[in-house]
Design a protein around this motif. Structure first.
Motif, PDB file in Angstrom:
ATOM      1  N   UNK A  61      10.118   7.083   8.274  1.00 33.49           N
ATOM      2  CA  UNK A  61       9.076   7.134   7.258  1.00 33.49           C
ATOM      3  C   UNK A  61       9.653   7.686   5.962  1.00 33.49           C
ATOM      4  N   UNK A  62       9.302   7.060   4.841  1.00 36.72           N
ATOM      5  CA  UNK A  62       9.812   7.508   3.539  1.00 36.72           C
ATOM      6  C   UNK A  62       8.864   8.557   2.966  1.00 36.72           C
ATOM      7  N   UNK A  63       9.358   9.306   1.997  1.00 37.32           N
ATOM      8  CA  UNK A  63       8.593  10.412   1.428  1.00 37.32           C
ATOM      9  C   UNK A  63       7.281   9.930   0.819  1.00 37.32           C
ATOM     10  N   UNK A  66       4.743   9.476   3.464  1.00 40.75           N
ATOM     11  CA  UNK A  66       4.283  10.786   3.938  1.00 40.75           C
ATOM     12  C   UNK A  66       3.248  11.371   2.985  1.00 40.75           C
ATOM     13  N   UNK A  67       3.476  11.197   1.708  1.00 38.42           N
ATOM     14  CA  UNK A  67       2.570  11.758   0.709  1.00 38.42           C
ATOM     15  C   UNK A  67       1.242  11.019   0.653  1.00 38.42           C
ATOM     16  N   UNK A  68       1.172   9.860   1.284  1.00 34.60           N
ATOM     17  CA  UNK A  68      -0.078   9.111   1.351  1.00 34.60           C
ATOM     18  C   UNK A  68      -0.896   9.472   2.595  1.00 34.60           C
ATOM     19  N   UNK A  69      -0.331  10.311   3.473  1.00 33.55           N
ATOM     20  CA  UNK A  69      -1.054  10.758   4.663  1.00 33.55           C
ATOM     21  C   UNK A  69      -2.099  11.810   4.266  1.00 33.55           C
ATOM     22  N   UNK A  70      -3.108  12.045   5.133  1.00 35.68           N
ATOM     23  CA  UNK A  70      -4.039  13.156   4.868  1.00 35.68           C
ATOM     24  C   UNK A  70      -3.266  14.459   4.691  1.00 35.68           C
ATOM     25  N   UNK A  71      -3.607  15.196   3.646  1.00 29.37           N
ATOM     26  CA  UNK A  71      -2.814  16.358   3.229  1.00 29.37           C
ATOM     27  C   UNK A  71      -3.482  17.655   3.648  1.00 29.37           C
ATOM     28  N   UNK A 108       1.936  22.502   0.842  1.00 30.40           N
ATOM     29  CA  UNK A 108       1.197  21.239   0.833  1.00 30.40           C
ATOM     30  C   UNK A 108       1.997  20.167   1.552  1.00 30.40           C
ATOM     31  N   UNK A 109       1.322  19.412   2.416  1.00 32.10           N
ATOM     32  CA  UNK A 109       1.955  18.310   3.131  1.00 32.10           C
ATOM     33  C   UNK A 109       1.103  17.907   4.328  1.00 32.10           C
ATOM     34  N   UNK A 110       1.538  16.904   5.097  1.00 33.30           N
ATOM     35  CA  UNK A 110       0.750  16.444   6.241  1.00 33.30           C
ATOM     36  C   UNK A 110       0.988  17.307   7.483  1.00 33.30           C
TER      37      UNK A 110
END
Length: 385
Positions: A61-63, A66-71, A108-110
């Motif tokens: 998975x690209x960054x 990942x940033x498009x996942x629920x945060x 911040x992140x998934x």
């Protein structure tokens, strides 16, 4: 005396600037730092993370994905497992931490769990291994920095992959572009510069898992793993510091002592304060700095400071009933991990402290006997021509 390697490690790996214990969050450049090997030179562009091992659907998975996942955004107090190491006698030889190797960021992140579920976990999965892009030699063995979590720990809701801290992209030394954050464990579990996540069907026995981060009483002791943070508390340094020793000087009269307390076992139930070196104790008032359960708690205590020398002490108790020991040797282990003995802060209360900075230019005053005062520049207004 500290050895040359210890001194070099201390310059490379700094603690939190304690004056920021007044604040809810640690500024980005003032969080403690521990880099085991070298900081990898990574770019967000083209970065990807491999998820594989004992799974039915390995993927990369690209960054951006990942940033498009629920945060998830949560405030977490992180602490190095070497906390308090230098307060032991004899002292283990490694990074010579005292009480300063901690800090609190808003990460911040998934969550990690959805990625593991996407990969498909088999019934025989027992651990999840996290491999970083950093590698080097430790205890004579070359290896990449790797650590694992038991599967049940990895699936906890608060375990996350973070790309930001305090609303900004991670600093290179703090894991840019992506790191793991395991809120209840000591900092070694929150691997930086993530390269791969690998599901295992047997326990991981790597160097950083079974050699370095263990509670051992002797070299022959198989030991127990270092995991959850022990209850701890710190005092925000009051008054003014001596430059070399960091000894504190403050004026007599009403003072507000304050600081932070935290635990990997849950919330903080009580903080006690002593101004006489732990001969007597009184309760501090507590307040939350964030709704997140893994954020430190703020404490405050009013003190009428009398002239003379004093030793300030704070001691925390968590909601699981754990209390900081008065003697750091109570938790002795040969690697100096998880030492949470109370902080003792000597202070000198003296009339006039703080007055030197009231004017411009400053008017220096003698605090210690024998000190030589510099001349004060003459800045009287010139006579008009």
């Amino acid at each position: 005396m500290f050895s040359t390697p210890e001194t070099e490690l201390a310059f490379r790996n700094h603690g939190m600037h304690a004056e920021f214990l007044h604040q809810a969050l640690t500024p980005l450049g003032s969080h403690y730092l521990l880099v085991h090997f070298d900081i990898p030179a990574l770019q967000a562009e083209g970065y990807s993370l491999a998820v594989g091992g004992r799974v039915s659907q390995p993927f990369r998975i690209v960054l951006r994905e990942l940033q498009e996942q629920p945060v998830l955004t949560q405030t977490v107090t992180m602490e190095c497992a070497g906390s308090g190491r230098s307060t032991l006698a004899p002292r283990p030889v490694y990074v010579p931490w005292f009480h300063e190797c901690m800090g609190t960021y808003q990460w911040t992140g998934p969550r990690l769990r959805p990625l593991l579920e996407r990969a498909g976990l088999p019934d025989d999965a027992v651990e999840v291994l996290f491999t970083g892009w950093d590698s080097g030699v430790d205890l004579g063995v070359e290896h990449a920095f790797e650590r694992s979590l038991p599967l049940a720990e990895a699936l906890r809701d608060e375990v996350m992959l973070a790309w930001a801290a305090n609303g900004r992209p991670l600093l290179p030394e703090h894991g840019f572009p992506l790191r793991l954050v395991v809120p209840s464990w000591y900092g070694m579990a929150s691997g930086k510069w993530l390269r791969a996540i690998t599901v295992l069907s047997e326990p991981f026995a790597g160097m950083q898992q079974h050699e370095v981060y263990m509670y051992r009483q002797s070299p022959d002791d198989p030991g127990t793993p270092v995991r959850a943070k022990r209850v701890n508390a710190l005092i925000a340094p009051p008054g003014l510091p001596d430059m070399l020793s960091r000894h504190r000087f403050l004026a007599p009269g009403p003072q507000v002592l304050e600081g932070k307390a935290w635990s990997g076992a849950g919330g903080i139930a009580r903080v006690q304060v002593s101004t006489d070196g732990s001969s007597s104790w009184a309760d501090a008032s507590l307040s939350q700095v964030a709704p997140d359960p893994w954020a430190w708690v703020h404490w405050r205590f009013g003190w009428n400071a009398a002239p003379g020398d004093h030793v300030l002490v704070c001691r925390a108790t968590d909601t699981a009933g754990h209390q900081q020991p008065l003697d750091p040797g109570a938790e002795f282990n040969i690697q100096g991990n998880g030492i949470n003995g109370v902080q003792r802060m000597p202070v000198t209360v003296q009339a006039g402290i703080g007055s030197a900075a009231e004017t411009v230019p400053s008017r220096p005053r003698r605090v210690l006997p024998g000190a030589e005062l510099p001349p004060v520049p003459d800045v009287r207004q010139a006579k008009p021509r």
